[in-house]
Design an enzyme around this catalytic site. Sequence first.
Site, short mmCIF file in Angstrom:
data_model
loop_
_atom_site.label_atom_id
_atom_site.label_comp_id
_atom_site.label_asym_id
_atom_site.label_seq_id
_atom_site.Cartn_x
_atom_site.Cartn_y
_atom_site.Cartn_z
CG ASP A 6 -104.36 -68.75 -99.60
OD1 ASP A 6 -104.56 -67.61 -100.05
OD2 ASP A 6 -103.47 -69.00 -98.77
CG ASP A 63 -100.62 -62.76 -97.33
OD1 ASP A 63 -101.45 -63.06 -96.44
OD2 ASP A 63 -100.34 -63.52 -98.28
CG ASP A 91 -99.04 -63.21 -104.70
OD1 ASP A 91 -98.51 -63.47 -103.60
OD2 ASP A 91 -100.27 -63.14 -104.85
CG ASN A 95 -99.01 -65.89 -95.26
OD1 ASN A 95 -100.03 -66.46 -95.64
ND2 ASN A 95 -98.32 -65.09 -96.06
#
Length: 731
Positions: A544, A475, A359, A477
């Site tokens: 999440d 991702d 990650d 964000n």
Amino acid sequence: MKLPIAIFLSLTTATAVASQEPERNIIRISTDNTDLIFETGPNNRLYQTYLGPRLLNEEDHKNLSWHHYAGTDGAVSTRGWEAYSTSGNEDFFEPALGITHADGNMTTYLYYVSSSQEPVEGGTHTRINLKDDKYPVEVTLNYVAYPKENVIKTWTDISHHEKKPIAMWQYASAMLYFNEPEYWLTGFSSDWAREGQLSSQQLQPGKKVIDTKLGSRAAMHAEPFFEIGLDGPVREHSGEVLMGTLGWTGNFRFTFEVDNVGYLRVIPGINPYASTYELKAGETFTTPEFIFTLSCDGTGQGSRNLHDWARRYSLKDGKGQRMTLLNNWENTSFNFDQERLASLMKEAKDLGVDMFLLDDGWFGNKYPRSNDRAGLGDWEPTKEKLPGGIAALVKSADDAGVKFGIWIEPEMVNPKSELYEKHPDWAIELPNRDTYYYRHQLVLDLSNPKVQDYVFGVVDRIMTENPEVAYFKWDCNSPITNIFSPYSKDRQGQLYIDHVRGLYNILRRVKEKYPDLPMMLCAGGGGRCDYEALKYFTEFWCSDNTDPIERIYIQWGFSQFFPAKAMAAHVTSWNRNTSVKFRTDVAAMCRLGFDIGLHELSADELDYCRQAVANWNRLQPAVMDGDQYRLVSPYATNHAAIEYVDKSKEKAVLFAYNLSPRFQEKLTAVKLQGLDPQRKYLVKEINLMPGTKSGFAFDGKTFSGDYLMKVGLEVLTRRHNSSSVIELTAM
């Protein structure tokens, strides 16, 4: 008395026209269960005459009327449901299309020109061509009907040949009408760690709007899908319901308008907020796809329609298998090095999963990524942490016997990065105001082709140098803040749209060059969850929030529109008050992964997880590719139960959860669905902790499918935060 010849000819012509029946162009768009029918009126404009259960007799189509009667000032008048209503016409309600022409005129009238139908994969594509009679504006309505899945997707192409650009300030993907006694809307609200939350309300006269203005992480506060109960509030197993979703990864808007006489119009599309689009002559503006199903058997059947359609025609690698994985984020956060990761890869192998996923935190040298304040944009492995680079990690994974995946967030940049220092004009940022940072980062301007090349290059370089990389977690964000494009200085009103189209250009290039590369769609959790993006991603990250209790609600919401194969779920340390078994059983309803330090687990817990992984792999045909039945809702009870049945009806899996049962509350048997009533099924509890036995009297017994569906199994208990997984095998 003789009439002047001109008047005589005029009257005779009028009489002849009046005596002729106008040509009726009836266009039928059908699935095995649904009809959507249009007809041209006497004015040669196109009207919806029917949307509902499929009509069995074709001659009945001629009995449908292009107009509906509506009261106006105490009188009775006619009103047509125009297929794609436009601004400035005689309709007083929300239009689908709004244009300011080159001469400043804001009215548009569309007239029928032609239609055609042709077969496509899985269905039939209908095109209906419309045109303004005063301006060279053309609109094509597109519908693809998938008969077996009972799904229709629709979009619109808009073009013109005026001398100067036209300004479009409304451009819906579709317009649908209903005439029912009442309408009940189920929407899906969202926020970080609270995605996919259901709420219902009755639609009253006026407009209800669900929209988003976030740009990139667009679904952070509202999800791009909805349900409308057409005979009362939405129900799971019965009732007529429209279920619709928009394939657009940017700002969307759903408008639901109940007019003065109780008709409902549903208008899905791009949110035109701050997005007046300048369309040049000869260009075509294509709206996103709106995908919908009409179910007469509640949302359960509607979901199964959409799940089947997605796996066959929309989701990337929708017919392929999914990999289990071990992620390092919850275990290490940013604090790891090459040796630590190599050790975790061995743990992944010991757990029995297919892949290790690295990650955030692996990149940046001038500004190492040790927190979320720096490094985004500098996609070089941090030499201090990873002296061997990605190549060494791939080798360690191979040595451990697992595949290697990696996290990226290529659409974003930290101001504290080499990329921003070199290319500050690549970020969306206001030139004359203080900058507002969301999560210490800015969004890259994907309307800029150079930025598109750069973002594609992030993936391409990793894959070119390390072709064994097996997976990307992509991702996103931050929503777009400081909305201004240095690249599109004279086209700011198009930035929200051009940005999303730029993203699609990148993803299209990735898919074309690496067609078999699995990727997870992530946006700070479930901030992206639409079927256009899922053409390029094999799955999305629902949230999440991995607290298993919360996840039951989150996954329940997303499952209304997405198959389990498209939803990623991990076992983590969130909510340690629940057992590892409970956490794993919840994650096993989706694409199963782990994000937990295995050193935290006892020997029995680790053995349990290995067993659960093996069972999940064995049961993929049911959970990933089978029919889903939501049997007991956590929104209505203190329990939840979800069942998966493979297409052959040979195998089924029942997941049952006890959340917060009240003292001595009444418990009822769970009645299964989707089984063959004539066959016998062996019922066996699986996913048991080592050394324990099933506490159910039915374990190991055989029942008919008929019994299991009519009588059911007593699988719910009063044990808080407990779960059971029941496997059923046809004998």
